[in-house]
Each structure stands twice: as C-alpha cells, then as structure tokens.
Scaffold this active site. Sequence first.
Site, mmCIF file in Angstrom:
data_model
loop_
_atom_site.group_PDB
_atom_site.id
_atom_site.type_symbol
_atom_site.label_atom_id
_atom_site.label_comp_id
_atom_site.label_asym_id
_atom_site.label_seq_id
_atom_site.Cartn_x
_atom_site.Cartn_y
_atom_site.Cartn_z
ATOM 1 N N GLY A 45 -38.727 -26.261 -41.824
ATOM 2 C CA GLY A 45 -39.415 -24.969 -41.803
ATOM 3 C C GLY A 45 -40.177 -24.756 -43.097
ATOM 4 N N GLN A 50 -44.548 -19.926 -49.731
ATOM 5 C CA GLN A 50 -44.162 -21.155 -50.433
ATOM 6 C C GLN A 50 -45.358 -22.012 -50.812
ATOM 7 O OE1 GLN A 50 -41.036 -22.280 -47.270
ATOM 8 N NE2 GLN A 50 -40.278 -23.236 -49.142
ATOM 9 N N CYS A 93 -33.902 -26.088 -49.589
ATOM 10 C CA CYS A 93 -35.214 -25.457 -49.492
ATOM 11 C C CYS A 93 -36.219 -26.310 -50.252
ATOM 12 C CB CYS A 93 -35.143 -24.053 -50.109
ATOM 13 S SG CYS A 93 -36.721 -23.194 -50.133
ATOM 14 N N LEU A 94 -37.398 -26.488 -49.658
ATOM 15 C CA LEU A 94 -38.430 -27.306 -50.313
ATOM 16 C C LEU A 94 -38.869 -26.688 -51.641
ATOM 17 C CD1 LEU A 94 -40.606 -28.282 -47.205
ATOM 18 C CD2 LEU A 94 -38.822 -29.627 -48.339
ATOM 19 N N HIS A 135 -33.790 -18.082 -42.876
ATOM 20 C CA HIS A 135 -34.189 -18.631 -44.181
ATOM 21 C C HIS A 135 -35.698 -18.453 -44.392
ATOM 22 C CE1 HIS A 135 -33.939 -22.046 -47.288
ATOM 23 N NE2 HIS A 135 -35.236 -21.841 -47.128
ATOM 24 N N GLU A 136 -36.490 -18.804 -43.371
ATOM 25 C CA GLU A 136 -37.955 -18.717 -43.527
ATOM 26 C C GLU A 136 -38.423 -17.265 -43.608
ATOM 27 O OE1 GLU A 136 -39.257 -21.306 -44.441
ATOM 28 O OE2 GLU A 136 -37.725 -22.686 -43.716
ATOM 29 N N HIS A 139 -38.240 -15.863 -47.002
ATOM 30 C CA HIS A 139 -39.378 -16.204 -47.874
ATOM 31 C C HIS A 139 -40.489 -15.152 -47.765
ATOM 32 C CE1 HIS A 139 -38.338 -20.083 -49.568
ATOM 33 N NE2 HIS A 139 -38.056 -20.599 -48.385
#
Length: 171
Positions: A45, A50, A93-94, A135-136, A139
Amino acid sequence: MKLEILRYPDERLRRKGEPITEITEEIRVLAGDMVETMYAEEGIGLAAPQVDRLLRLVVTDFSGPSKREGAKVYINPELEFLGEEKQESEEGCLSVPDLRASVERASRVRVRALDLEGRPFTEEADGVRSICLQHECDHLEGRLFLDHLSRLKRNLYTVKRKKALLMTERP
Ligand code: NI
C-alpha cells in the site's frame, strides 16, 4: 514513473491530504505512478502524502508485490470500524525504514471511496486488508504506524534512525 518516498523523520509526512475534487488526468497519472512506486519498493500500500502529494489518494495491492495483479485505487477513502474486535499484527512502512513492529487495530473495516472513473464503491475488509487500509488512511491524516507504538519503542527507533542518517550523511 517511480516517485521518491519521503522517509521518517521527514516532517512532511505529518501533513494531511486534501480531498480530491476533480479526477483529472494528473490524478490518473499520479495514481499510476504510485502503483509503480509501490511495486518497485515491494509494498502492499501507498498513500499520496508519502510521495509528497497532499491528496486523499491511496493505492493497494493485496495480491502481493510479486504477483502484482490486484492494484486498487481509493480516492477520498472513508473508513468505518465494524464491531469492537481488535487484531494485532506486525506492520512496516515504506516511509519508516528498518522497523517492523506489532500494532493493534480494528479487525474489520468498511471503506467508502471513489475509483478513477469517479464511481463510488464500498468494500469490507478483514485480516491484512483491513490492517493495510487503516495504515494507509492514517497517512492521509499525517499519522504513522509509529504513533501506535509505546513512547519508549518510538523513542528507541527515532534515536536509531537519526544515528543511521548521521552515518550516511558523513562525508
Ligand atoms: Ni505506511
């Protein structure tokens, strides 16, 4: 085109995404680039903040980064928790390099969003899909999964991360 991902402790990750009012060609290109970036970074995701775009736009692929056959775009997603049940699982997480940690979240959610044609859709999710959507969507509010950890764990990671950054910046 692969986009650059902002990484903690970059303060820009703390900004909120704005609602998308019109699905323009630019939005379609951005969504495509986000999918490409998610695959290149082997994530499941990615949210627009981000990649330094302050928009309420999320992409996911629950088929996994190796299969790459289930890319999905959520425009202006809204989450609703279904029931009180919680689940705990390990997240990464990226934007938060070198950390995986256990986070407790709602077991089941319902998401309402628009697709790239502007059509509304509703999806119910549990398991990893539910975790990923929560999670997304965090963000989009400038929240990171770190914020769900204890202060001690968060501080330990922050110190480690700042040290790592100092090492790489050293001439
Ligand atoms: Ni993330």
